[in-house]
Design an enzyme around this catalytic site. Structure first.
Site, mmCIF file in Angstrom:
data_model
loop_
_atom_site.group_PDB
_atom_site.id
_atom_site.type_symbol
_atom_site.label_atom_id
_atom_site.label_comp_id
_atom_site.label_asym_id
_atom_site.label_seq_id
_atom_site.Cartn_x
_atom_site.Cartn_y
_atom_site.Cartn_z
ATOM 1 N N ALA A 62 0.874 -1.171 0.000
ATOM 2 C CA ALA A 62 0.000 0.000 0.000
ATOM 3 C C ALA A 62 0.910 1.219 0.000
ATOM 4 O O ALA A 62 2.067 1.140 0.425
ATOM 5 C CB ALA A 62 -0.873 -0.024 1.236
ATOM 6 N N GLY A 97 0.478 -4.903 0.937
ATOM 7 C CA GLY A 97 -0.753 -4.924 0.144
ATOM 8 C C GLY A 97 -0.552 -5.565 -1.230
ATOM 9 O O GLY A 97 -1.504 -6.092 -1.808
ATOM 10 N N GLU A 100 -0.864 -9.158 -0.604
ATOM 11 C CA GLU A 100 -2.285 -9.410 -0.309
ATOM 12 C C GLU A 100 -3.124 -9.385 -1.584
ATOM 13 O O GLU A 100 -4.036 -10.196 -1.764
ATOM 14 C CB GLU A 100 -2.787 -8.370 0.701
ATOM 15 N N GLU A 156 4.707 -5.281 7.088
ATOM 16 C CA GLU A 156 4.008 -4.213 7.827
ATOM 17 C C GLU A 156 4.524 -4.057 9.256
ATOM 18 O O GLU A 156 4.489 -2.967 9.820
ATOM 19 C CB GLU A 156 2.492 -4.487 7.857
HETATM 20 N N1 CO8 Z 1 4.622 3.160 -0.676
HETATM 21 C C1 CO8 Z 1 5.023 4.316 -1.220
HETATM 22 N N2 CO8 Z 1 6.156 4.452 -1.940
HETATM 23 C C2 CO8 Z 1 6.904 3.357 -2.113
HETATM 24 C C3 CO8 Z 1 6.546 2.114 -1.562
HETATM 25 C C4 CO8 Z 1 5.326 2.025 -0.806
HETATM 26 N N3 CO8 Z 1 4.875 0.884 -0.286
HETATM 27 N N4 CO8 Z 1 7.495 1.193 -1.880
HETATM 28 C C5 CO8 Z 1 8.426 1.860 -2.611
HETATM 29 N N5 CO8 Z 1 8.064 3.148 -2.751
HETATM 30 C C6 CO8 Z 1 8.787 4.219 -3.454
HETATM 31 C C7 CO8 Z 1 10.024 4.660 -2.684
HETATM 32 O O1 CO8 Z 1 9.670 5.582 -1.683
HETATM 33 C C8 CO8 Z 1 10.861 5.267 -3.787
HETATM 34 O O2 CO8 Z 1 10.371 6.536 -4.078
HETATM 35 P P1 CO8 Z 1 11.407 7.804 -4.206
HETATM 36 O O3 CO8 Z 1 12.241 7.445 -5.395
HETATM 37 O O4 CO8 Z 1 10.498 8.955 -4.421
HETATM 38 O O5 CO8 Z 1 12.183 7.823 -2.937
HETATM 39 C C9 CO8 Z 1 10.537 4.362 -4.996
HETATM 40 O O6 CO8 Z 1 9.298 3.711 -4.688
HETATM 41 C C10 CO8 Z 1 11.589 3.279 -5.229
HETATM 42 O O7 CO8 Z 1 11.738 2.562 -4.015
HETATM 43 P P2 CO8 Z 1 13.169 2.342 -3.308
HETATM 44 O O8 CO8 Z 1 14.116 3.442 -3.644
HETATM 45 O O9 CO8 Z 1 12.915 2.073 -1.862
HETATM 46 O O10 CO8 Z 1 13.627 1.000 -4.078
HETATM 47 P P3 CO8 Z 1 14.623 -0.118 -3.542
HETATM 48 O O11 CO8 Z 1 14.897 -0.990 -4.712
HETATM 49 O O12 CO8 Z 1 15.771 0.500 -2.817
HETATM 50 O O13 CO8 Z 1 13.776 -0.954 -2.430
HETATM 51 C C11 CO8 Z 1 11.808 -2.080 -1.584
HETATM 52 C C12 CO8 Z 1 12.649 -1.694 -2.825
HETATM 53 C C13 CO8 Z 1 12.609 -3.077 -0.718
HETATM 54 C C14 CO8 Z 1 10.547 -2.762 -2.086
HETATM 55 C C15 CO8 Z 1 11.487 -0.811 -0.762
HETATM 56 O O14 CO8 Z 1 10.957 0.165 -1.637
HETATM 57 C C16 CO8 Z 1 10.497 -1.036 0.346
HETATM 58 O O15 CO8 Z 1 10.846 -1.560 1.383
HETATM 59 N N6 CO8 Z 1 9.225 -0.595 0.147
HETATM 60 C C17 CO8 Z 1 8.200 -0.647 1.143
HETATM 61 C C18 CO8 Z 1 7.681 -2.061 1.335
HETATM 62 C C19 CO8 Z 1 6.619 -2.086 2.421
HETATM 63 O O16 CO8 Z 1 6.869 -1.784 3.585
HETATM 64 N N7 CO8 Z 1 5.384 -2.467 2.039
HETATM 65 C C20 CO8 Z 1 4.278 -2.551 2.953
HETATM 66 C C21 CO8 Z 1 3.497 -1.270 2.966
HETATM 67 S S1 CO8 Z 1 2.195 -1.231 4.170
HETATM 68 C C22 CO8 Z 1 0.962 -2.139 3.474
HETATM 69 O O17 CO8 Z 1 1.070 -2.636 2.372
HETATM 70 C C23 CO8 Z 1 -0.287 -2.301 4.287
HETATM 71 C C24 CO8 Z 1 -1.422 -2.908 3.480
HETATM 72 C C25 CO8 Z 1 -2.705 -2.839 4.172
HETATM 73 C C26 CO8 Z 1 -3.459 -1.557 3.984
HETATM 74 C C27 CO8 Z 1 -4.891 -1.770 4.325
HETATM 75 C C28 CO8 Z 1 -5.635 -0.493 4.674
HETATM 76 C C29 CO8 Z 1 -7.054 -0.787 5.148
#
Ligand code: CO8
Length: 262
Positions: A69, A113, A116, A136
């Site tokens: 998400a 997400g 999921e 998460e």
């Molecule tokens: N949300 C927003 N932006 C994101 C996300 C995300 N989940 N994942 C990556 N991005 C963005 C980064 O911020 C970055 O943007 P910018 O260039 O502007 O800084 C761009 O995408 C590229 O990402 P990275 O530079 O981080 O790329 P890497 O190759 O270094 O890393 C990863 C890749 C390991 C996937 C890393 O991006 C990461 O850890 N992402 C987050 C993963 C995460 O924590 N996901 C879970 C999110 S919470 C969730 O999903 C809850 C769901 C339930 C919601 C239900 C509501 C009712």
């Protein structure tokens, strides 16, 4: 085809009867935000309403199916805002409600997400580059669109606890071994392989496909006795359709069936 901001929807010529929906927010590794989930609901409704479509493939990019998400959209939300907006559930419900089969073709990250969303689909086919996870816990929250329930049903309690409490990722080989994905292909051939599988499904009787999907889903929702009884009723009901006559006649006459969905 309708134009979308966060999706690319295609009807690939090499896969008749297949709608290919590609998540397309490359700047955020396809993170799921309100706009994307609203468009996904719209695209799924359009595919469902289209009699030419027999199977849907949902995919992302080579780097990410979806990295979760959208954390940036979520980070400042209050409890009241989350509750009132029922954040994300419209898109999730559209996937859950769809009566046509949806295959998730996962390459790269399927996290939070994104994992999921893949698990809501009817099957997951992965590239050898796929990485699944529910991270998460690292954000101080929990999965919110079914991860704790679906992952546990796929891989069992011990591995689900391991994934969800540590936030670690699972690679494609472990995901296949654990029953999370049905097949794994080399990353550069993933879409062609999945489209071929989807086209095969799309060539079947749409009535039989819908009933088979409903029956397998029922296995997750009900007792064995009730599920088997439902299967028997739907099995009998399939004999009301022309497609059953055609399918069985084609076998007897040693030819390929032509299903009409009637
Ligand atoms: N949300 C927003 N932006 C994101 C996300 C995300 N989940 N994942 C990556 N991005 C963005 C980064 O911020 C970055 O943007 P910018 O260039 O502007 O800084 C761009 O995408 C590229 O990402 P990275 O530079 O981080 O790329 P890497 O190759 O270094 O890393 C990863 C890749 C390991 C996937 C890393 O991006 C990461 O850890 N992402 C987050 C993963 C995460 O924590 N996901 C879970 C999110 S919470 C969730 O999903 C809850 C769901 C339930 C919601 C239900 C509501 C009712």
């Amino acid at each position: 085809m309708a134009a979308y901001q966060t999706l690319i929807v295609e009807a690939p010529e090499r896969a008749p009867g297949v709608a290919l929906i590609r998540l397309n927010r490359p700047e955020a590794l396809n993170a799921l935000n309100t706009a994307l989930l609203a468009e996904l609901a719209e695209a799924l409704a359009a595919a469902e309403a289209d009699d030419q479509v027999g199977c849907i493939v949902l995919t992302g990019s080579a780097k990410a199916f979806a990295a979760g998400a959208d954390i940036k959209e979520m980070s400042d939300k209050t409890y009241a805002q989350m509750f009132k907006a029922d954040f994300f559930t419209a898109g999730a419900r559209a996937v859950e409600r769809c009566r046509k089969p949806i295959i998730a073709a996962v390459a790269g990250y399927a996290l939070g997400g994104g994992c999921e969303l893949a698990m809501m689909c009817d099957m997951i086919i992965a590239a050898d580059s796929a990485k699944f996870g529910q991270p998460e816990i690292n954000l101080g929250v929990a999965p919110g669109i079914g991860g704790t329930q679906r992952l546990t049903r796929f891989v069992g309690k011990s591995k689900a606890m391991d994934m969800i409490l540590t936030g670690r990722m699972m690679d494609a080989a472990e995901a296949e071994r654990s029953g999370l994905v049905s097949r794994v292909f080399p990353a550069d051939g993933l879409i062609d392989e999945v489209l071929a599988i989807a086209a095969k499904i799309a060539a079947q009787s749409p009535l039989a496909v819908a009933m088979n999907k409903e029956l397998v889903q029922a296995a997750y929702e009900t007792t064995l006795t009730t599920g088997v009884a439902l299967e028997r009723r739907l099995f009998h009901s399939l004999f009301a359709f022309d497609d059953q006559k055609e399918g069985m006649a084609a076998f007897v006459e040693k030819r390929k069936p032509t299903f009409t969905g009637t």
